[in-house]
Design a protein around this motif. Sequence first.
Motif, PDB file in Angstrom:
ATOM      1  N   GLN A   8      -7.956  -0.717  -0.096  1.00 55.81           N
ATOM      2  CA  GLN A   8      -7.904  -1.858   0.798  1.00 55.81           C
ATOM      3  C   GLN A   8      -9.125  -1.930   1.714  1.00 55.81           C
ATOM      4  O   GLN A   8      -9.300  -2.875   2.469  1.00 55.81           O
ATOM      5  CB  GLN A   8      -6.628  -1.769   1.658  1.00 55.81           C
ATOM      6  CG  GLN A   8      -5.354  -1.907   0.850  1.00 55.81           C
ATOM      7  CD  GLN A   8      -5.252  -3.253   0.175  1.00 55.81           C
ATOM      8  OE1 GLN A   8      -5.177  -4.280   0.831  1.00 55.81           O
ATOM      9  NE2 GLN A   8      -5.254  -3.243  -1.154  1.00 55.81           N
ATOM     10  N   THR A  25       0.821  -1.196   0.000  1.00 57.27           N
ATOM     11  CA  THR A  25       0.000   0.000   0.000  1.00 57.27           C
ATOM     12  C   THR A  25       0.862   1.256   0.000  1.00 57.27           C
ATOM     13  O   THR A  25       2.043   1.227   0.340  1.00 57.27           O
ATOM     14  CB  THR A  25      -0.941   0.025   1.214  1.00 57.27           C
ATOM     15  OG1 THR A  25      -0.159  -0.090   2.410  1.00 57.27           O
ATOM     16  CG2 THR A  25      -1.928  -1.119   1.148  1.00 57.27           C
ATOM     17  N   GLU A  26       0.269   2.355  -0.362  1.00 51.38           N
ATOM     18  CA  GLU A  26       0.975   3.628  -0.441  1.00 51.38           C
ATOM     19  C   GLU A  26       1.428   4.104   0.943  1.00 51.38           C
ATOM     20  O   GLU A  26       0.938   3.643   1.968  1.00 51.38           O
ATOM     21  CB  GLU A  26       0.057   4.689  -1.046  1.00 51.38           C
ATOM     22  CG  GLU A  26      -1.165   4.989  -0.174  1.00 51.38           C
ATOM     23  CD  GLU A  26      -2.050   6.066  -0.770  1.00 51.38           C
ATOM     24  OE1 GLU A  26      -1.522   7.040  -1.344  1.00 51.38           O
ATOM     25  OE2 GLU A  26      -3.291   5.925  -0.667  1.00 51.38           O
ATOM     26  N   VAL A  57      -0.887   0.035  -4.155  1.00 56.33           N
ATOM     27  CA  VAL A  57      -2.293   0.393  -4.206  1.00 56.33           C
ATOM     28  C   VAL A  57      -2.594   1.490  -3.191  1.00 56.33           C
ATOM     29  O   VAL A  57      -1.903   1.623  -2.172  1.00 56.33           O
ATOM     30  CB  VAL A  57      -3.188  -0.846  -3.945  1.00 56.33           C
ATOM     31  CG1 VAL A  57      -2.958  -1.903  -4.996  1.00 56.33           C
ATOM     32  CG2 VAL A  57      -2.937  -1.408  -2.552  1.00 56.33           C
ATOM     33  N   LYS A  69      -4.542   3.306  -0.164  1.00 57.48           N
ATOM     34  CA  LYS A  69      -5.083   2.754   1.082  1.00 57.48           C
ATOM     35  C   LYS A  69      -6.593   2.597   0.990  1.00 57.48           C
ATOM     36  O   LYS A  69      -7.155   1.664   1.560  1.00 57.48           O
ATOM     37  CB  LYS A  69      -4.708   3.648   2.253  1.00 57.48           C
ATOM     38  CG  LYS A  69      -3.211   3.621   2.574  1.00 57.48           C
ATOM     39  CD  LYS A  69      -2.890   4.511   3.762  1.00 57.48           C
ATOM     40  CE  LYS A  69      -1.393   4.466   4.062  1.00 57.48           C
ATOM     41  NZ  LYS A  69      -1.032   5.358   5.198  1.00 57.48           N
ATOM     42  N   PRO A 110       0.722   5.449  -5.094  1.00 55.75           N
ATOM     43  CA  PRO A 110       0.064   4.388  -5.868  1.00 55.75           C
ATOM     44  C   PRO A 110       0.570   4.368  -7.315  1.00 55.75           C
ATOM     45  O   PRO A 110       0.881   5.408  -7.896  1.00 55.75           O
ATOM     46  CB  PRO A 110      -1.421   4.773  -5.811  1.00 55.75           C
ATOM     47  CG  PRO A 110      -1.549   5.612  -4.590  1.00 55.75           C
ATOM     48  CD  PRO A 110      -0.260   6.384  -4.495  1.00 55.75           C
TER      49      PRO A 110
END
Length: 288
Positions: A287, A183-184, A282, A284, A251
Amino acid sequence: MTKTNAARHLLTLALTAALTAPALAHAGHTHGQAPVQVQAQDHKFATPAGVTTGWTTFELKNTGQEPHHMQLVRLPGGMTQADFLAKLRENEGAALAGVEMVGGVGMLLPGQAQRVTVNLAEPGTYLELCFVPDAKGVPHLALGMVQSFQVTTGAAQAQPPKADLKVKLVDYGFELPKGVAITEGPQVWEVTNAGPEGHEMLVFRIAPGKTMADVAAYMQKPEGPMPIIPAGGAQAVTKGRTSYAHLNLAPGDYILLCGVPSPSHQGAPHAALGMIRPFKVVAKTAQK
């Protein structure tokens, strides 16, 4: 210097596109102790004269007008800086195999900064090196971007940072945890070389509108702007060593690449032997 290996030469061709692309900031989070500050200038390092042994965080800031990285090596007893540079001119892969590569910060664009935590396990003479070539293909270290510093035995021993993700470097590939979404945001990657050759983990973001197919095509026939943008990473470590790259990823689509020349394959860069891997970062919100 002898000719720059193919992977590093390809990186030179990215400069025009990279310097006009939005720069990603790479400070990351650290593990308590204040980082050792290093400035990458055109063409020299501004750095403290000495540090003590143990886990140490370096923060590299690119204050120059060209892309730079910082490769740290420890010279074996009896080898001088002049000896090492002479060996580099003869055979880069063999020269690097003859010293202890302890890590460093991957390529940064002007204005970027990134931290890396490495283990300065033994006292001795260490070098900071920049292998990034200029527009003519001349490595920056041949233009004076080499700096020595002394590591002395220290009393306090810091601990390495907690890793958010673990990466294993092998001959010739990158092993990432299966089923884990990246994740970023700020994160620390533990990078371990399972060898036996020395390896690095360079991070590049695939340029907007480009794909991995474009990257593969460019590697086969490097013409026009390069479809990847330097985003830091972890410089080469010798077999068995671990370093920690403090990243701050936006991202997008990325690749990992190792450009270390292989002494067992006539100096071919590891990327040409298959050491290149795509991954996705990706948002956040994706998610949730």
